[in-house]
Enzyme design. Sequence first.
Site, mmCIF file in Angstrom:
data_model
loop_
_atom_site.group_PDB
_atom_site.id
_atom_site.type_symbol
_atom_site.label_atom_id
_atom_site.label_comp_id
_atom_site.label_asym_id
_atom_site.label_seq_id
_atom_site.Cartn_x
_atom_site.Cartn_y
_atom_site.Cartn_z
ATOM 1 N N TYR A 128 36.727 52.622 44.893
ATOM 2 C CA TYR A 128 36.055 52.706 46.118
ATOM 3 C C TYR A 128 35.653 54.028 46.465
ATOM 4 C CZ TYR A 128 36.642 47.695 46.945
ATOM 5 O OH TYR A 128 36.706 46.400 46.822
ATOM 6 N N LYS A 176 44.825 47.081 33.828
ATOM 7 C CA LYS A 176 44.103 46.852 32.903
ATOM 8 C C LYS A 176 44.228 47.913 31.694
ATOM 9 C CE LYS A 176 41.360 43.857 30.726
ATOM 10 N NZ LYS A 176 42.085 42.704 30.186
ATOM 11 N N ASP A 209 43.547 40.444 34.426
ATOM 12 C CA ASP A 209 42.762 38.886 34.112
ATOM 13 C C ASP A 209 44.179 37.875 34.109
ATOM 14 O OD1 ASP A 209 43.913 40.571 31.900
ATOM 15 O OD2 ASP A 209 42.266 39.860 30.557
ATOM 16 N N ASP A 233 41.963 44.160 46.196
ATOM 17 C CA ASP A 233 41.038 43.638 46.996
ATOM 18 C C ASP A 233 40.500 42.391 46.434
ATOM 19 O OD1 ASP A 233 39.543 43.173 49.187
ATOM 20 O OD2 ASP A 233 37.592 44.667 48.138
ATOM 21 N N ASP A 237 42.049 38.344 48.076
ATOM 22 C CA ASP A 237 41.190 37.284 48.589
ATOM 23 C C ASP A 237 41.350 35.947 47.829
ATOM 24 O OD1 ASP A 237 39.898 39.058 50.285
ATOM 25 O OD2 ASP A 237 38.030 38.128 49.804
#
Length: 352
Positions: A128, A176, A209, A233, A237
Amino acid sequence: MDDIKSIMYRITLIPGDGIGPEVMDAALHVLEASNLKFDYQKAWAGNACFHAMGTTIPDETIEMARKADATLFGAVTTVSGQKSAIITLRKVMNLYANLRPLKSYPGVKSIYSDLDFFIVRENSEGLYSGKEEYIMGGEGAIALRKITRNASERICRFAFEQAIKTGRNKVTAVHKANVLRKTDGIFRKAFWNVADSYPGIDAEEMYVDAAAMFMITQPHRFQVLVTTNLFGDILSDEAAGLVGGLGMVPSANIGDENGLFEPVHGSAPDIAGQGIANPTAMILSASLMLQYLGEYRESLKLEEALFKVLREGKVLTQDLGGTSSTQKMASEVRKKLEKVNRDYSKMGREGT
Ligand code: NAD
């Protein structure tokens, strides 16, 4: 009736766009029935602000948010090419920790009925950064993903402290690092450095993942999940989908000097103006604000009132299977809060 406290909290309100002002009005309507006094100052941000003032986030808004005891933020519409008001606020106010409680509520149809965990999202760096550039004459582009040891350790410490504060005994770091070896390598190392100082809390790590899958198949394994900006983020959701949708999930943006509280959802242009948005996430964000202000009992009462409305299932918005408007649901929560206040007074629990 309970005594109204004499302290006056200065709150900056940034309703924003779309359903932002609708859910903000709803939350303020409920807060009016609390035993606290607020001095509200309204500030502009977002897309409508851009059209009126030529910027999505005026300097006065940032100043007002900085000077307030806390800020309540609705949601903004982010248009390509415009600076994101919320990302700018998080950055300039150094609101580095984004706390997102994921909880199932009785009466709310959801995939799991007994979830109760937190996602802690690093708010100040990661993908971001907003720094992207075209390459190959516009046929490609590169985005900058900045990760630092300081910011990573700070957010991991926040996560462990959150675990202690809320009686959890496990923190899961999500990254990751097998592919993003340098950036997530730093995040991963920072996590284990911090974990060493919390021997009483289990620490584990997981690739993002796999975490996305376990979030669906075994969400109970998470107590406090800590991760970088974009992963946080997306995962929150996803987790919202497990507990009844985006209308149910609040968030706190916390820094050393300031706190800003907002629903996880956006401005929902598909339902804006219809008066049907679920006010729950905004009301719960207001409750997180009360906790930040140290008003734990008022926060508890607010949540108790909201839970009664959800459990009864009579006055709910459409996304929760009801037919009520945003304002009608808020009025019902307010009615319940007034009753909770009366009950607390009768029981003489105030001041205990
Ligand atoms: P969104 O969260 O606005 O909406 C996603 C879906 O969830 C929509 O179908 C919407 O109707 C539904 N929804 C969201 N909140 C709801 C509520 N309270 N009650 C009932 N249903 C609700 O996400 P989006 O559609 O991807 O984005 C819309 C705009 O919001 C975009 O401009 C985006 O950039 C912006 N956005 C802003 C923020 C923020 O202000 N913090 C966060 C996310 C998205």
